[in-house]
Enzyme design. Sequence first.
Site, PDB file in Angstrom:
ATOM      1  N   GLY A 182       0.802  -1.103  -0.143  1.00 34.45           N
ATOM      2  CA  GLY A 182      -0.019   0.082  -0.075  1.00 34.45           C
ATOM      3  C   GLY A 182       0.857   1.263   0.043  1.00 34.45           C
TER       4      GLY A 182
ATOM      5  CG  ASP B 293       3.759  -6.238  17.147  1.00 31.75           C
ATOM      6  OD1 ASP B 293       3.385  -5.315  16.391  1.00 31.75           O
ATOM      7  OD2 ASP B 293       3.513  -6.682  17.970  1.00 31.75           O
TER       8      ASP B 293
ATOM      9  CB  ALA C 126      -3.039  -0.115   7.924  1.00 34.98           C
TER      10      ALA C 126
ATOM     11  CE1 TYR D 183     -11.737   4.709   6.684  1.00 29.33           C
ATOM     12  CE2 TYR D 183     -11.476   6.970   7.076  1.00 29.33           C
ATOM     13  CZ  TYR D 183     -10.879   5.964   6.911  1.00 29.33           C
ATOM     14  OH  TYR D 183      -9.665   5.599   7.170  1.00 29.33           O
TER      15      TYR D 183
END
Length: 397
Positions: free
Chosen positions: A54, A113, A142, A237
């Site tokens: 992305g 992570d 995200a 949203y």
Amino acid sequence: MAEQVIEPRIRGFISLTTHPEGCAANVREQVALVKEKCPGEGLGNVLVLGSSTGYGLSSLLAAVFGYKSNCLGVCFEKPGEEKRPGTAGWNNLAEAHRLAKEDGLHLETINADAFSNETRAQVIAALKERYGKLDMVVYSLASPKRKDPNSDTIWSSVLKPIGEDFFGKTVNLRNEEVEEVVIEKATDQEVAETVRVMGGEDWQLWMDLLIEADLLAEGCRSVAYSYIGPAVTKPLYRFGSIGAAKKHLEETAKNINGQLQTHCAGNAWVSVNKALVTQASAAIPVVTLYIGVLFKIMKEAGTHEGCMDQIIRLFVDHLGPGKTPVVDEDGLIRVDELELDDAIQAKVDEVWPQINTANLRTIADFDGFQEEFRRLFGFGIDGVDYSKPVETVRDLI
Ligand code: NAD
């Protein structure tokens, strides 16, 4: 060698497999674009959090290949095994690493992570050892969940309205039908957890640590990404749980900006980007249908852009060396202006009430949505021979 022929296996907004060669071809396409459109040098040391897919991947590729920066990326992906290709993000980075090496450029990835203290310590150690101070930090994580770095608590994000239930249209990606949906309003706890996962807290923790470790260069710039979107998705949203998280992220930018100004004459901004098909956005009901409608209208208007087009504009016009970002009255960089153009949105408002299963592929570009979705996992790409076995195990060299 672990070669196999890989067929797409897509279930709703999930792809059960990936095509490493297709992912590699996607990356090569993006790299060709940045080499053509970015200045070729000048960004220094860059850290990208969420670097494998992305907007984060496009930011990483722009920094490395468009500005020859020394880049450290952090992501959370699965490498390929003998019987199973890696996740799309892993395959993307395997190709990005290969190309960087070929061009004599520095790209390194920490696959762990990013919310954990251990990963933060690993990044700090890598920066001290091999980079020095950072000139740019891109925050593009995200995730549906975030583990509290200091306890065993795991926070989950939800996509729900706030205050009242949402009634609206969406496309069911499993049976490709346009359906009416009811999405229950979020509880206070759900909103609070969504803000924990997708708000600015983690970005703030990263910047605090980088300041404390004295790893930000004079004039360092940091950016995180947000979305606002059109009237049709606003109740779910922007005014919903995820919108609350985005508002928190935007507020956090102001705080980080103040800190950076004092610490290193630096700045932090949020850039509001366009709706695009990514693994994160494909999971958002209503938004997926809107993307199909939007793509058709923007393609007809000649203003359609992909992830890399957006990031090139962001870097070349706003964030690159010597540029002063243009911001709106809320201090936000807006590369979503073509999406939110009045004429485009008037057309969206006209099409939206008419859309149904029968006309999904004519008055909306649902084919375009699906094509983009398959491309995320390396499928449907020109020039890739899908009948040929491909290597599933690829290293980040
Ligand atoms: P994406 O799903 O394509 O990428 C997410 C990245 O985060 C990946 O690199 C993934 O590996 C990484 N990641 C997730 N959890 C992680 C963890 N625990 N540790 C390390 N890395 C982790 O998402 P995207 O759509 O590019 O979204 C990036 C940002 O852009 C988000 O803030 C999103 O809200 C924003 N944005 C997206 C759109 C859109 O339409 N897709 C539009 C505007 C803004």
